[in-house]
Design a protein around this motif. Structure first.
Motif, PDB file in Angstrom:
ATOM      1  N   GLN A  34      39.403 -75.909 -35.186  1.00 36.55           N
ATOM      2  CA  GLN A  34      40.367 -77.000 -35.032  1.00 36.55           C
ATOM      3  C   GLN A  34      41.540 -76.577 -34.159  1.00 36.55           C
ATOM      4  O   GLN A  34      42.023 -77.355 -33.352  1.00 36.55           O
ATOM      5  CB  GLN A  34      40.866 -77.464 -36.409  1.00 36.55           C
ATOM      6  CG  GLN A  34      39.835 -78.262 -37.180  1.00 36.55           C
ATOM      7  CD  GLN A  34      40.270 -78.553 -38.598  1.00 36.55           C
ATOM      8  OE1 GLN A  34      40.874 -77.712 -39.260  1.00 36.55           O
ATOM      9  NE2 GLN A  34      39.949 -79.748 -39.086  1.00 36.55           N
ATOM     10  N   ARG A  35      42.004 -75.337 -34.315  1.00 37.53           N
ATOM     11  CA  ARG A  35      43.121 -74.849 -33.489  1.00 37.53           C
ATOM     12  C   ARG A  35      42.713 -74.742 -32.027  1.00 37.53           C
ATOM     13  O   ARG A  35      43.488 -75.085 -31.128  1.00 37.53           O
ATOM     14  CB  ARG A  35      43.625 -73.499 -34.025  1.00 37.53           C
ATOM     15  CG  ARG A  35      44.294 -73.620 -35.383  1.00 37.53           C
ATOM     16  CD  ARG A  35      44.992 -72.339 -35.806  1.00 37.53           C
ATOM     17  NE  ARG A  35      44.106 -71.220 -36.012  1.00 37.53           N
ATOM     18  CZ  ARG A  35      43.458 -70.953 -37.145  1.00 37.53           C
ATOM     19  NH1 ARG A  35      43.575 -71.765 -38.184  1.00 37.53           N
ATOM     20  NH2 ARG A  35      42.702 -69.874 -37.255  1.00 37.53           N
ATOM     21  N   VAL A  36      41.498 -74.296 -31.773  1.00 37.39           N
ATOM     22  CA  VAL A  36      40.999 -74.205 -30.398  1.00 37.39           C
ATOM     23  C   VAL A  36      40.911 -75.607 -29.784  1.00 37.39           C
ATOM     24  O   VAL A  36      41.328 -75.826 -28.646  1.00 37.39           O
ATOM     25  CB  VAL A  36      39.630 -73.488 -30.358  1.00 37.39           C
ATOM     26  CG1 VAL A  36      38.996 -73.603 -28.979  1.00 37.39           C
ATOM     27  CG2 VAL A  36      39.782 -72.022 -30.759  1.00 37.39           C
ATOM     28  N   LEU A  37      40.383 -76.553 -30.549  1.00 36.91           N
ATOM     29  CA  LEU A  37      40.287 -77.934 -30.065  1.00 36.91           C
ATOM     30  C   LEU A  37      41.670 -78.508 -29.784  1.00 36.91           C
ATOM     31  O   LEU A  37      41.899 -79.124 -28.734  1.00 36.91           O
ATOM     32  CB  LEU A  37      39.559 -78.800 -31.094  1.00 36.91           C
ATOM     33  CG  LEU A  37      39.533 -80.307 -30.783  1.00 36.91           C
ATOM     34  CD1 LEU A  37      38.778 -80.594 -29.500  1.00 36.91           C
ATOM     35  CD2 LEU A  37      38.935 -81.081 -31.957  1.00 36.91           C
ATOM     36  N   PHE A  38      42.607 -78.320 -30.711  1.00 34.99           N
ATOM     37  CA  PHE A  38      43.956 -78.852 -30.535  1.00 34.99           C
ATOM     38  C   PHE A  38      44.611 -78.275 -29.283  1.00 34.99           C
ATOM     39  O   PHE A  38      45.223 -78.996 -28.495  1.00 34.99           O
ATOM     40  CB  PHE A  38      44.802 -78.550 -31.773  1.00 34.99           C
ATOM     41  CG  PHE A  38      46.182 -79.132 -31.709  1.00 34.99           C
ATOM     42  CD1 PHE A  38      46.375 -80.501 -31.795  1.00 34.99           C
ATOM     43  CD2 PHE A  38      47.290 -78.321 -31.555  1.00 34.99           C
ATOM     44  CE1 PHE A  38      47.639 -81.055 -31.730  1.00 34.99           C
ATOM     45  CE2 PHE A  38      48.564 -78.862 -31.491  1.00 34.99           C
ATOM     46  CZ  PHE A  38      48.737 -80.231 -31.581  1.00 34.99           C
ATOM     47  N   ASP A  39      44.449 -76.972 -29.068  1.00 35.88           N
ATOM     48  CA  ASP A  39      45.007 -76.332 -27.885  1.00 35.88           C
ATOM     49  C   ASP A  39      44.394 -76.905 -26.611  1.00 35.88           C
ATOM     50  O   ASP A  39      45.090 -77.196 -25.638  1.00 35.88           O
ATOM     51  CB  ASP A  39      44.786 -74.824 -27.962  1.00 35.88           C
ATOM     52  CG  ASP A  39      45.427 -74.092 -26.797  1.00 35.88           C
ATOM     53  OD1 ASP A  39      46.656 -74.225 -26.618  1.00 35.88           O
ATOM     54  OD2 ASP A  39      44.698 -73.407 -26.046  1.00 35.88           O
ATOM     55  N   LEU A  40      43.085 -77.096 -26.619  1.00 37.06           N
ATOM     56  CA  LEU A  40      42.395 -77.675 -25.463  1.00 37.06           C
ATOM     57  C   LEU A  40      42.905 -79.080 -25.172  1.00 37.06           C
ATOM     58  O   LEU A  40      43.204 -79.434 -24.020  1.00 37.06           O
ATOM     59  CB  LEU A  40      40.889 -77.702 -25.730  1.00 37.06           C
ATOM     60  CG  LEU A  40      40.018 -78.392 -24.681  1.00 37.06           C
ATOM     61  CD1 LEU A  40      39.971 -77.566 -23.404  1.00 37.06           C
ATOM     62  CD2 LEU A  40      38.614 -78.621 -25.222  1.00 37.06           C
TER      63      LEU A  40
END
Length: 198
Positions: A34-40
């Protein structure tokens, strides 16, 4: 979904707090994906959080949103500076005002039922920026059956007599009764049109 409560996460998830309760305790968490997606998403577009949370609860979310937001199931549109969009709030107040007495009557009936049957639950009006938006009921001490009893014996019969002016939303420990004029999709459309015009 960008974060969730602890009981919806696996034991082996790499969790970080994303939202806190009023006592400062971590309430919701992100997983690493989820953190990777949010950053993207944040690197490549404007992310507009769209949530049932009121302003107070949203202010305790730690994800770095940096633009407008939609709160209270679409009842509030926050501008980029964190203030309610005045035109949208005026529209919501006008549409919600005729329903206020009915909502108050349901609140009284629900709390009377909770007291009479000694349920492990509570019901309250969600109010933000001097505007009543919807009712929410939650169970306490893991007593999910208290909420089910309230739903079946009070809320559903009340809804059946309201000719589509209200709807029921259930999500985990939350049972919400919403005026049908309150809709995230309406707020998203309004905000999208405003941003395109700008």
């Amino acid at each position: 979904t960008l974060f969730q409560t602890r009981h919806k996460c696996r034991d082996d998830d790499d969790l970080e707090p994303a939202a806190y309760n009023r006592q400062g305790e971590a309430l919701s968490f992100t997983t690493r994906p989820q953190r990777v997606l949010f950053d993207l998403l944040c690197r490549n577009m404007l992310v507009v959080p769209t949530t049932a949370r009121d302003f107070d609860a949203f202010s305790r979310v730690t994800l770095p949103f940096n633009g407008p937001a939609i709160l209270n199931f679409g009842g509030i549109v926050l501008t980029e500076d964190g203030r309610p969009d005045a035109a949208w709030l005026a529209r919501m107040r006008e549409q919600l005002a005729p329903l206020a007495d009915e909502m108050q009557a349901l609140l009284v009936a629900a709390n009377a039922f909770i007291d009479e049957h000694q349920l492990k639950a509570f019901c309250r009006q969600v109010r933000d920026f001097d505007t009543d938006f919807y009712l929410v009921a939650k169970y306490r001490e893991g007593q999910a059956e208290s909420l089910q009893q309230l739903e079946q014996q009070v809320v559903r019969p009340w809804l059946a007599s309201r000719q589509g002016r209200f709807r029921l939303h259930i999500n985990g420990n939350n049972l919400a009764v919403l005026p049908t004029v309150l809709d995230k999709a309406h707020a998203v459309q309004y905000l999208t049109e405003r941003l395109r015009a700008e």
